[in-house]
Design a protein around this motif. Structure first.
Motif, PDB file in Angstrom:
ATOM      1  N   SER A  59       0.829  -1.200   0.000  1.00  0.00           N
ATOM      2  CA  SER A  59       0.000   0.000   0.000  1.00  0.00           C
ATOM      3  C   SER A  59       0.865   1.253   0.000  1.00  0.00           C
ATOM      4  O   SER A  59       0.631   2.190  -0.764  1.00  0.00           O
ATOM      5  CB  SER A  59      -0.934  -0.014   1.215  1.00  0.00           C
ATOM      6  OG  SER A  59      -1.743   1.133   1.245  1.00  0.00           O
ATOM      7  N   ASP A  60       1.884   1.271   0.850  1.00  0.00           N
ATOM      8  CA  ASP A  60       2.778   2.425   0.932  1.00  0.00           C
ATOM      9  C   ASP A  60       3.508   2.649  -0.395  1.00  0.00           C
ATOM     10  O   ASP A  60       3.612   3.781  -0.878  1.00  0.00           O
ATOM     11  CB  ASP A  60       3.779   2.216   2.075  1.00  0.00           C
ATOM     12  CG  ASP A  60       4.595   3.461   2.366  1.00  0.00           C
ATOM     13  OD1 ASP A  60       4.002   4.536   2.566  1.00  0.00           O
ATOM     14  OD2 ASP A  60       5.837   3.338   2.415  1.00  0.00           O
ATOM     15  N   ALA A  62       2.478   1.681  -3.333  1.00  0.00           N
ATOM     16  CA  ALA A  62       1.491   2.098  -4.328  1.00  0.00           C
ATOM     17  C   ALA A  62       1.181   3.589  -4.222  1.00  0.00           C
ATOM     18  O   ALA A  62       1.079   4.279  -5.237  1.00  0.00           O
ATOM     19  CB  ALA A  62       0.209   1.282  -4.164  1.00  0.00           C
ATOM     20  N   VAL A  63       1.036   4.083  -3.009  1.00  0.00           N
ATOM     21  CA  VAL A  63       0.744   5.512  -2.832  1.00  0.00           C
ATOM     22  C   VAL A  63       1.872   6.354  -3.415  1.00  0.00           C
ATOM     23  O   VAL A  63       1.624   7.365  -4.081  1.00  0.00           O
ATOM     24  CB  VAL A  63       0.501   5.850  -1.345  1.00  0.00           C
ATOM     25  CG1 VAL A  63       0.433   7.355  -1.125  1.00  0.00           C
ATOM     26  CG2 VAL A  63      -0.769   5.186  -0.851  1.00  0.00           C
ATOM     27  N   HIS A 101      -2.177  -0.392  -8.463  1.00  0.00           N
ATOM     28  CA  HIS A 101      -1.696   0.553  -7.457  1.00  0.00           C
ATOM     29  C   HIS A 101      -2.849   1.106  -6.624  1.00  0.00           C
ATOM     30  O   HIS A 101      -2.729   1.230  -5.401  1.00  0.00           O
ATOM     31  CB  HIS A 101      -0.916   1.703  -8.097  1.00  0.00           C
ATOM     32  CG  HIS A 101       0.373   1.298  -8.716  1.00  0.00           C
ATOM     33  ND1 HIS A 101       1.255   0.402  -8.146  1.00  0.00           N
ATOM     34  CD2 HIS A 101       0.960   1.674  -9.874  1.00  0.00           C
ATOM     35  CE1 HIS A 101       2.298   0.247  -8.923  1.00  0.00           C
ATOM     36  NE2 HIS A 101       2.146   1.007  -9.975  1.00  0.00           N
ATOM     37  N   ALA A 105      -3.100   0.452  -2.716  1.00  0.00           N
ATOM     38  CA  ALA A 105      -3.117   1.607  -1.819  1.00  0.00           C
ATOM     39  C   ALA A 105      -4.259   1.494  -0.822  1.00  0.00           C
ATOM     40  O   ALA A 105      -4.104   1.836   0.354  1.00  0.00           O
ATOM     41  CB  ALA A 105      -3.239   2.899  -2.619  1.00  0.00           C
ATOM     42  N   ASP A 109      -4.512  -0.348   4.035  1.00  0.00           N
ATOM     43  CA  ASP A 109      -4.707   0.982   4.599  1.00  0.00           C
ATOM     44  C   ASP A 109      -5.674   0.931   5.784  1.00  0.00           C
ATOM     45  O   ASP A 109      -6.785   1.446   5.703  1.00  0.00           O
ATOM     46  CB  ASP A 109      -5.253   1.894   3.494  1.00  0.00           C
ATOM     47  CG  ASP A 109      -5.238   3.353   3.866  1.00  0.00           C
ATOM     48  OD1 ASP A 109      -4.495   3.744   4.779  1.00  0.00           O
ATOM     49  OD2 ASP A 109      -5.970   4.115   3.216  1.00  0.00           O
ATOM     50  N   ASN A 114      -3.398   6.193   3.836  1.00  0.00           N
ATOM     51  CA  ASN A 114      -2.944   6.122   2.445  1.00  0.00           C
ATOM     52  C   ASN A 114      -4.006   6.635   1.483  1.00  0.00           C
ATOM     53  O   ASN A 114      -3.683   7.274   0.490  1.00  0.00           O
ATOM     54  CB  ASN A 114      -2.529   4.702   2.083  1.00  0.00           C
ATOM     55  CG  ASN A 114      -1.196   4.347   2.704  1.00  0.00           C
ATOM     56  OD1 ASN A 114      -0.443   5.216   3.121  1.00  0.00           O
ATOM     57  ND2 ASN A 114      -0.900   3.070   2.784  1.00  0.00           N
ATOM     58  N   CYS A 118      -3.434   9.595  -1.219  1.00  0.00           N
ATOM     59  CA  CYS A 118      -3.813   9.536  -2.639  1.00  0.00           C
ATOM     60  C   CYS A 118      -4.710  10.706  -2.998  1.00  0.00           C
ATOM     61  O   CYS A 118      -4.539  11.345  -4.037  1.00  0.00           O
ATOM     62  CB  CYS A 118      -4.547   8.231  -2.945  1.00  0.00           C
ATOM     63  SG  CYS A 118      -3.498   6.783  -2.975  1.00  0.00           S
TER      64      CYS A 118
END
Length: 182
Positions: A59-60, A62-63, A101, A105, A109, A114, A118
């Protein structure tokens, strides 16, 4: 608090790079924390301590991948700027990588942080467009209106109803917002 450019920043950069490299080499489904840690030159406990689990790490990453690289292009009018931005947003986010992504994200989360990051990425881009319009003497809507009427429906359709979402749809959303004050 972590020092900018300190060990924390180096660890994050190494781990993010390892995730990107290993995803390209092996595919997302093959990723494990020990594999990522080994590639990044850190211990798995470092990854677990900082991110909690693989899902939060992805997730991190992807952000960060969703953060725009540049300011939106200036096409001379609010309508042209917002239309071009909406089309580009749709193109990038609806690609297989963009969808992955977005999903990553949101999946990792637990506290919504996150998703907020975004949203902030998109809002900053919109702010640039609206500030330019104001500087040209136009009367743009506020950022939240654009987020609600352009970004939110595009994101929803990209994630949950991708059939039929195309550049014409993005143009209609942008036109609907730019016509508010006319």
């Amino acid at each position: 608090m972590a020092r900018p450019g300190g060990r924390s920043a180096r660890v994050q950069a190494a781990v993010h790079a390892a995730v990107r490299e290993l995803t390209a080499e092996l595919g997302r489904d093959a990723l494990t924390v020990p594999l990522i840690a080994r590639r990044a030159g850190v211990t798995p406990s470092t990854v677990y301590r900082r991110w909690g689990d693989l899902r939060e790490l992805l997730s991190d990453v992807a952000v960060e991948r969703l953060r725009p690289d540049a300011a939106p292009a200036d096409h001379g009018t609010l309508s042209a700027d917002l239309t071009a931005w909406a089309e580009q947003f749709l193109d990038e986010m609806s690609s297989p990588a963009g969808r992955a992504h977005l999903r990553d994200a949101l999946l990792g989360d637990p506290d919504g942080g996150n998703a907020g990051r975004c949203s902030a990425h998109a809002a900053r881009q919109i702010d640039v467009i609206l500030s330019r319009a104001t500087g040209r003497g136009e009367s743009p809507p506020d950022t939240e209106t654009v987020m609600d009427r352009v970004v939110a429906p595009l994101t929803y359709r990209i994630l949950f109803r991708p059939d039929g979402v195309d550049a014409a749809y993005a143009r209609r959303l942008a036109a609907g917002v730019t016509l508010l004050d006319e």
